[in-house]
Design an enzyme around this catalytic site. Sequence first.
Site, PDB file in Angstrom:
ATOM      1  N   SER A   3      27.453  28.631  95.433  1.00 28.90           N
ATOM      2  CA  SER A   3      28.954  28.815  95.211  1.00 28.90           C
ATOM      3  C   SER A   3      29.162  27.339  94.147  1.00 28.90           C
ATOM      4  O   SER A   3      28.909  26.329  94.437  1.00 28.90           O
ATOM      5  CB  SER A   3      29.808  28.687  95.986  1.00 28.90           C
ATOM      6  OG  SER A   3      31.073  28.516  95.797  1.00 28.90           O
ATOM      7  N   GLN A  18      26.306  30.253  90.797  1.00 29.77           N
ATOM      8  CA  GLN A  18      27.647  31.197  90.638  1.00 29.77           C
ATOM      9  C   GLN A  18      28.792  30.165  90.266  1.00 29.77           C
ATOM     10  O   GLN A  18      29.048  28.972  90.792  1.00 29.77           O
ATOM     11  CB  GLN A  18      27.962  31.679  92.164  1.00 29.77           C
ATOM     12  CG  GLN A  18      29.127  32.476  92.095  1.00 29.77           C
ATOM     13  CD  GLN A  18      30.794  31.587  92.566  1.00 29.77           C
ATOM     14  OE1 GLN A  18      30.592  30.712  93.121  1.00 29.77           O
ATOM     15  NE2 GLN A  18      31.649  32.209  91.793  1.00 29.77           N
ATOM     16  N   TYR A  25      33.031  30.216  88.438  1.00 31.22           N
ATOM     17  CA  TYR A  25      34.318  30.756  88.244  1.00 31.22           C
ATOM     18  C   TYR A  25      34.864  30.096  86.913  1.00 31.22           C
ATOM     19  O   TYR A  25      34.490  28.954  86.550  1.00 31.22           O
ATOM     20  CB  TYR A  25      35.409  30.483  89.434  1.00 31.22           C
ATOM     21  CG  TYR A  25      35.394  31.155  90.697  1.00 31.22           C
ATOM     22  CD1 TYR A  25      35.584  32.391  90.589  1.00 31.22           C
ATOM     23  CD2 TYR A  25      34.867  30.561  92.021  1.00 31.22           C
ATOM     24  CE1 TYR A  25      35.444  33.186  92.040  1.00 31.22           C
ATOM     25  CE2 TYR A  25      34.783  31.052  93.000  1.00 31.22           C
ATOM     26  CZ  TYR A  25      35.044  32.390  93.062  1.00 31.22           C
ATOM     27  OH  TYR A  25      34.958  33.021  94.377  1.00 31.22           O
ATOM     28  N   THR A  63      31.684  35.064  88.666  1.00 30.87           N
ATOM     29  CA  THR A  63      32.587  35.841  89.439  1.00 30.87           C
ATOM     30  C   THR A  63      33.823  36.129  88.476  1.00 30.87           C
ATOM     31  O   THR A  63      34.578  35.084  88.182  1.00 30.87           O
ATOM     32  CB  THR A  63      32.981  35.042  90.644  1.00 30.87           C
ATOM     33  OG1 THR A  63      31.491  35.302  91.315  1.00 30.87           O
ATOM     34  CG2 THR A  63      33.748  36.152  91.905  1.00 30.87           C
ATOM     35  N   ARG A  69      46.397  35.042 101.470  1.00 33.85           N
ATOM     36  CA  ARG A  69      45.605  35.062 102.749  1.00 33.85           C
ATOM     37  C   ARG A  69      46.621  34.555 103.867  1.00 33.85           C
ATOM     38  O   ARG A  69      46.680  33.429 103.898  1.00 33.85           O
ATOM     39  CB  ARG A  69      44.249  34.425 102.696  1.00 33.85           C
ATOM     40  CG  ARG A  69      43.435  34.805 101.623  1.00 33.85           C
ATOM     41  CD  ARG A  69      42.067  34.821 101.717  1.00 33.85           C
ATOM     42  NE  ARG A  69      41.274  35.058 100.873  1.00 33.85           N
ATOM     43  CZ  ARG A  69      40.288  34.431 100.124  1.00 33.85           C
ATOM     44  NH1 ARG A  69      39.872  33.444 100.846  1.00 33.85           N
ATOM     45  NH2 ARG A  69      39.748  34.709  98.937  1.00 33.85           N
ATOM     46  N   LYS A 108      29.896  39.420  88.678  1.00 35.95           N
ATOM     47  CA  LYS A 108      30.253  39.666  90.083  1.00 35.95           C
ATOM     48  C   LYS A 108      31.616  39.888  90.015  1.00 35.95           C
ATOM     49  O   LYS A 108      32.406  39.350  89.844  1.00 35.95           O
ATOM     50  CB  LYS A 108      29.881  38.640  91.081  1.00 35.95           C
ATOM     51  CG  LYS A 108      29.867  38.663  92.332  1.00 35.95           C
ATOM     52  CD  LYS A 108      29.787  37.411  93.431  1.00 35.95           C
ATOM     53  CE  LYS A 108      30.141  37.735  94.976  1.00 35.95           C
ATOM     54  NZ  LYS A 108      31.146  37.146  95.226  1.00 35.95           N
ATOM     55  N   HIS A 162      34.682  41.205  96.892  1.00 37.56           N
ATOM     56  CA  HIS A 162      34.831  39.930  97.439  1.00 37.56           C
ATOM     57  C   HIS A 162      35.032  39.867  98.988  1.00 37.56           C
ATOM     58  O   HIS A 162      35.490  39.041  99.597  1.00 37.56           O
ATOM     59  CB  HIS A 162      35.914  39.348  96.972  1.00 37.56           C
ATOM     60  CG  HIS A 162      35.952  37.944  96.332  1.00 37.56           C
ATOM     61  ND1 HIS A 162      35.242  37.218  95.034  1.00 37.56           N
ATOM     62  CD2 HIS A 162      35.746  36.517  97.202  1.00 37.56           C
ATOM     63  CE1 HIS A 162      35.064  36.066  94.981  1.00 37.56           C
ATOM     64  NE2 HIS A 162      35.362  35.586  96.292  1.00 37.56           N
TER      65      HIS A 162
END
Length: 385
Positions: free
Chosen positions: A113, A134, A136, A162, A171, A251, A275
Amino acid sequence: MSNIFPSKRIHSIEDARNLARKRMPRMMFDFVDGASGDEKLCENNSKALDQIRLQPRVLRNVEKRKINKSFLGSEYDQPFGFAPMGMCNLTWPGADVMLAQESVNNNVPICVSMASSTSLEKMYDLSKGNCWLQLYNFQDEEFLMELLDRGHQKGYKVAILTVDVPIQFRRAKDNKNGFTVPFNLGPKQFFDFASHPLWSISTLLYGIPKPMNYETSKRGNKFNRGESRGSTDWNTLKRVREKWKGKLIIKGVMSPEDAIKIKEEGADAIQVSNHGGRQLDSATASIEALPLIRNSLGKDFPIIFDSGIRGGSDIVRALALGADFTMVGRPLMYGIGADGAKGLKRIVDIIKEEVSTALGLVGLNDIKDISSDIIAERFIREFKY
Ligand SMILES: Cc1cc2nc3c(=O)[nH]c(=O)nc-3n(C[C@H](O)[C@H](O)[C@H](O)COP(=O)(O)O)c2cc1C
């Protein structure tokens, strides 16, 4: 004896989840386990997988079974890899190292990540190059480009962009627990940590996890989970495609129309994922999108599936519905949260064993022979691709 070695008490992913819940501070467990909005999508991902029933077949001599898979030009020993997960060391000190070592032991890819607690360079060394990078696109696209450069220089062959977090969905549990990065230590958090001394002492001794790709950057960017990634668009994809000469996976794709366009823009693979139910809470289960996307892309375009996998049969189901490869997320964290490297190994062993057994019980010897033919008659019309 089994109380001293929690991994001996792990006979299922749910066992690991329960043990992790006990050992970890609530704030950390909820960060891993939690999902967005009403949290129902996380459950629905697994429920929808569960509803796909497979057809047992008999008298086929399934003594020897092969579950190795080639994907994007590499041969892997298992049909699954380790999904990218940020801040893994919050689960157990050195969790990233455990994941890297377990990926080597099983010859499976580990996705590093952008927000990992270990730098991408170190993760490459630890996983012996068995890793995908990965990323962003936050506000500063140059930082994304810097990480692609660093990945290329280190030897990474696969990058993942992603795209399903243009804005982070609320959240509730993280908000309730006061989960922020960097940490905000108030009385509530102090009490939470104090009542989980095993986690707290080992984390203090190892050092509070930091987002090491940021710490090692010369640009001075600071990791801010809530920072908008909203400006990411088709032009971002074009620029990333132009820059990255290795394999590029996109992704977080749930729409057949998006999938077609991403393929046309030159991506090498698509990762069907919601996700793990951590983004749009009202989306469909990830597995429901998979056959539609397979239909739209044709039978040969590489597709990875994640979200909701909780055992080997789920991997077989996803392959039957059109995935070429799969990624496992939270179950790995539950294993680590329960008992570190031993817990992780237990989880990976359970999943491997279940994949192989499920393969034999649907009458096949080779994972490459899985198709929608193994889906029970009643369900075929709905899921045939
Ligand atoms: C704690 C945690 C952190 C995550 N961090 C990232 C990340 O940094 N980048 C990313 O692309 N996906 C991230 N994800 C999503 C996973 O890659 C994956 O899509 C999801 O966990 C799959 O669902 P599952 O947990 O039900 O297997 C994260 C998921 C979890 C649980």
